[in-house]
Motif scaffolding. Structure first.
Motif, short mmCIF file in Angstrom:
data_model
loop_
_atom_site.label_atom_id
_atom_site.label_comp_id
_atom_site.label_asym_id
_atom_site.label_seq_id
_atom_site.Cartn_x
_atom_site.Cartn_y
_atom_site.Cartn_z
N TRP A 131 42.73 100.75 83.02
CA TRP A 131 43.58 101.65 83.80
C TRP A 131 43.68 101.19 85.25
N GLY A 140 45.96 98.31 85.63
CA GLY A 140 47.34 98.77 85.63
C GLY A 140 47.74 99.39 86.95
N ALA A 158 48.65 91.50 83.15
CA ALA A 158 47.65 92.44 83.67
C ALA A 158 46.42 92.51 82.79
N LEU A 159 46.57 92.18 81.51
CA LEU A 159 45.45 92.31 80.57
C LEU A 159 44.68 91.01 80.40
N GLU A 184 52.81 95.67 84.55
CA GLU A 184 51.35 95.61 84.59
C GLU A 184 50.75 97.00 84.40
N PHE A 185 51.38 98.00 85.03
CA PHE A 185 50.89 99.36 84.84
C PHE A 185 51.07 99.81 83.40
N GLU A 186 52.23 99.50 82.83
CA GLU A 186 52.49 99.87 81.42
C GLU A 186 51.46 99.22 80.50
N SER A 187 51.16 97.95 80.76
CA SER A 187 50.18 97.25 79.93
C SER A 187 48.80 97.89 80.07
N GLY A 188 48.39 98.20 81.30
CA GLY A 188 47.09 98.81 81.51
C GLY A 188 46.99 100.19 80.89
N ALA A 189 48.08 100.99 81.03
CA ALA A 189 48.07 102.35 80.49
C ALA A 189 48.03 102.33 78.96
N SER A 243 48.52 96.99 72.67
CA SER A 243 49.46 97.02 73.78
C SER A 243 50.33 95.78 73.82
#
Length: 410
Positions: free
Chosen positions: A48, A51, A238-239, A359-364, A374
């Motif tokens: 999180w 992200g 991001a992951l 990146e936020f979408e991937s983390g979330a 994801s």
């Protein structure tokens, strides 16, 4: 067709300085992104929070990009770029001080992300709208491809070097980032061209003219929105710290190579495109490249082997390069110079959304479904987007050549 692309481009010293400045600046930025991501994951071990780093960059960029595009049509674009590089150098110095002084924290990294987002908001429109002013129209396609080559060299060397230096200490990464960004800022101060402020951008009332222009020209809308949805869904950058540490079981060095792998494919493809530019069926090839990008993303998401993961990321880089060069060239050719700053700002919103918001979408989604779920779902979504764009934007899908026979300028 000339076989002497590089000498002809080297005859334009302003473009050469700009190319070198981009090389130094992007290399420093990529090293910084590797260090910040690993630093955050070291501090919190939270998908999180990884992200949130992207989200905290995206929101200020979204708010300021349209005003930044307006300024890019009024002010000297080279000086805007130089200022943005200087701000990023200050960010790197701040992180250096925090690391040496042992006060680096989750909150500081998120605050730094806001500054990076603001710098990117002003940098991207100026940077994209600058190339057509430095070379004649006959060299624009090759200049865009060569600029992409320089970018990919930086994206290869930056993460790999950043990962290696991080092993010796985060402070060493931040020192190198500072030096590279100051170099980029200094080089840009010597990029000279004939600056002509746009009379169409004389007032803030014209702030949304770029949005109206893009909405009216469906080919540009299709090209720019394609990047938004494809990379928003298919981005796995991001992951990578999670994959490097928990799935592929490598450390910061492995993370650096994973970050660099897409650029290896993109560099190879950009050299191919600089030598042999696409001449026919460019729209169809663009959409097919995005579909292949999604497929390679699925392979990466499912892979548990480091070599296969690297190969899949190389393919994502090669196909993304086709997309970037094609989209950027089409947008520049279809936009009059007086509008390029504001249209580039709209394009920057799409790019920023696809990268930072992605990146936020991937983390979330990784926090909900796990990193593998994801990435795989995102890759499948990217393939669906490529298929749908054939139907939604026929002008883009049916575009045969880069340069149309008739102008679309109002």
């Amino acid at each position: 067709m000339t076989t002497h692309t590089e000498p002809r481009l080297l005859a334009h010293p302003a473009f050469v300085r700009f190319w070198l400045a981009r090389l130094a600046g992007i290399m420093g930025n990529q090293m910084l992104m590797v260090a910040v991501a690993w630093h955050m994951y070291d501090l919190t071990s939270s998908p999180w929070d990884l992200g949130l780093v992207g989200l905290f960059q995206f929101v200020p960029a979204l708010i300021m990009t349209l005003p930044a595009g307006h300024l890019a049509d009024r002010l000297h674009r080279g000086r805007i770029f130089a200022s943005c590089m200087f701000v990023q150098a200050v960010v790197a110095l701040t992180l250096l001080s925090a690391t040496v002084g042992h006060f680096a924290s989750r909150e500081l990294i998120l605050g730094i992300s806001v500054l990076l987002g603001l710098a990117r908001a002003f940098q991207m429109p100026a940077q994209q709208a600058l190339v057509p002013l430095l070379v004649p129209p006959s060299l624009l396609v090759r200049a865009v491809a060569l600029s992409s080559t320089g970018m990919e060299i930086a994206v290869i060397c930056g993460p790999a070097l950043g990962g290696l230096l991080y092993v010796t200490g985060a402070a060493n990464v931040y020192v190198c980032c500072t030096l590279l960004m100051l170099t980029a800022s200094g080089l840009m101060l010597f990029v000279h061209y004939q600056h002509k402020p746009s009379h169409l951008a004389a007032s803030w009332a014209s702030l949304f003219a770029g949005v109206a222009f893009v909405w009216k020209h469906k080919l540009i809308l299709g090209a720019t929105s394609l990047d938004l949805f494809a990379v928003l869904l298919g981005g796995a950058v991001a992951l990578l710290p999670i994959y490097a540490r928990d799935i592929l079981h490598t450390g910061p060095v492995g993370l650096g190579f994973l970050r660099a792998a897409p650029a290896v494919g993109a560099l190879t493809m950009s050299l191919v495109l600089a030598r042999w530019p696409m001449r026919r069926r460019v729209g169809k090839k663009l959409l097919m490249a995005v579909g292949l990008f999604g497929l390679a993303t699925v392979v990466f998401g499912l892979s548990e082997y480091f070599w296969l993961s690297l190969l899949a990321l190389v393919v994502t880089g090669a196909t993304d390069c086709i997309s970037v060069v094609t989209r950027n060239t089409l947008v520049q050719l279809e936009t009059p110079d007086a509008m390029r700053g504001r249209v580039s700002a709209v394009n920057s919103i799409f790019i920023g959304a696809s990268n930072q918001l992605g990146e936020f979408e991937s983390g979330a989604t990784a926090a909900l479904w796990g990193p593998v779920g994801s990435v795989v779902v995102g890759g499948v979504g990217t393939m669906l987007v490529a298929g749908l764009w054939f139907r939604f934007f026929p002008a883009l899908a049916q575009r045969d050549r880069m340069q149309s026979n008739t102008s679309t300028h109002p």
